[in-house]
Motif scaffolding. Structure first.
Motif, short mmCIF file in Angstrom:
data_model
loop_
_atom_site.label_atom_id
_atom_site.label_comp_id
_atom_site.label_asym_id
_atom_site.label_seq_id
_atom_site.Cartn_x
_atom_site.Cartn_y
_atom_site.Cartn_z
N ALA A 117 3.50 9.90 -7.33
CA ALA A 117 4.63 10.63 -8.05
C ALA A 117 3.67 10.55 -10.06
N VAL A 118 2.69 10.01 -9.94
CA VAL A 118 2.50 9.76 -11.44
C VAL A 118 1.35 11.07 -11.30
N SER A 119 1.01 11.10 -10.30
CA SER A 119 -0.27 12.27 -10.31
C SER A 119 -0.58 13.56 -9.86
N SER A 120 1.07 14.12 -10.04
CA SER A 120 1.24 15.08 -9.01
C SER A 120 1.63 16.23 -10.27
N PRO A 121 0.77 17.15 -10.65
CA PRO A 121 1.44 18.14 -11.97
C PRO A 121 2.83 18.28 -11.43
N GLU A 122 3.76 18.37 -13.04
CA GLU A 122 4.83 19.06 -13.26
C GLU A 122 4.80 20.28 -13.18
N THR A 180 6.67 23.55 -23.87
CA THR A 180 5.45 23.46 -24.18
C THR A 180 4.62 23.10 -23.33
N ILE A 181 3.38 23.57 -23.10
CA ILE A 181 2.72 23.88 -21.96
C ILE A 181 1.38 23.51 -21.70
N THR A 182 0.98 22.14 -21.31
CA THR A 182 -0.64 22.00 -22.10
C THR A 182 -1.85 22.00 -20.78
N ALA A 183 -2.85 22.60 -21.30
CA ALA A 183 -3.67 22.34 -20.15
C ALA A 183 -3.97 21.38 -19.91
N THR A 184 -4.90 21.31 -18.51
CA THR A 184 -4.95 19.62 -18.07
C THR A 184 -6.08 19.47 -18.73
N LYS A 185 -6.97 20.39 -18.74
CA LYS A 185 -8.69 19.78 -19.19
C LYS A 185 -8.80 20.81 -20.01
N MET A 231 1.08 -1.19 0.35
CA MET A 231 -0.12 -0.32 0.48
C MET A 231 0.83 1.18 0.09
N VAL A 232 2.16 1.29 0.85
CA VAL A 232 3.37 2.16 0.65
C VAL A 232 3.60 2.68 -0.66
N ILE A 233 3.94 1.63 -1.32
CA ILE A 233 4.77 2.09 -2.77
C ILE A 233 3.55 2.36 -3.37
N ILE A 234 2.34 1.51 -3.20
CA ILE A 234 1.10 2.24 -4.68
C ILE A 234 0.90 3.22 -4.47
N GLY A 235 0.96 3.29 -3.08
CA GLY A 235 0.54 5.19 -2.87
C GLY A 235 1.75 5.99 -2.95
#
Length: 100
Positions: free
Chosen positions: A46-51, A64-69, A37-41
């Motif tokens: 890491a994947v969901s945090s915006p750049e 090149t910055i693109t909108a997220t929605k 659970m700690v590893i998956i969290g």
């Protein structure tokens, strides 16, 4: 002293039970689940945090910055639809046999 010995016996009993549980299959399964659970969290975070970019006002971006929605401007869209509808000339269909 008897009370202290009684407390020590209970404390030693708890430690003994804890050691037995720590060596059991249940403890190993629990440890695997918690670590997973700690590893998956951490991966999800890491994947969901915006750049993040280091940009300053007035500077030219090297990225090149693109909108997220996508965002639709409903008011302007409706105004342009009405303007387009008003710009179309009426169409008439000729029907034979209709007397006016």
């Amino acid at each position: 002293m008897k009370a202290k010995n009684g407390v020590r016996r209970k404390n030693n009993s708890f430690k003994k039970k804890l050691r037995q549980w720590a060596n059991s299959v249940d403890a190993k399964c629990t440890l695997i689940v918690v670590i997973s659970m700690v590893i998956i969290g951490a991966l999800f975070y890491a994947v969901s945090s915006p750049e993040k970019y280091d940009l300053k006002i007035g500077a030219i971006s090297h990225y090149t910055i693109t909108a997220t929605k996508d965002v639709i401007d409903e008011v302007t869209t409706e105004e342009r639809r009405q303007a387009a509808a008003n710009a179309v000339e009426p169409t008439y269909h000729l029907e034979e046999g209709v007397n006016a």
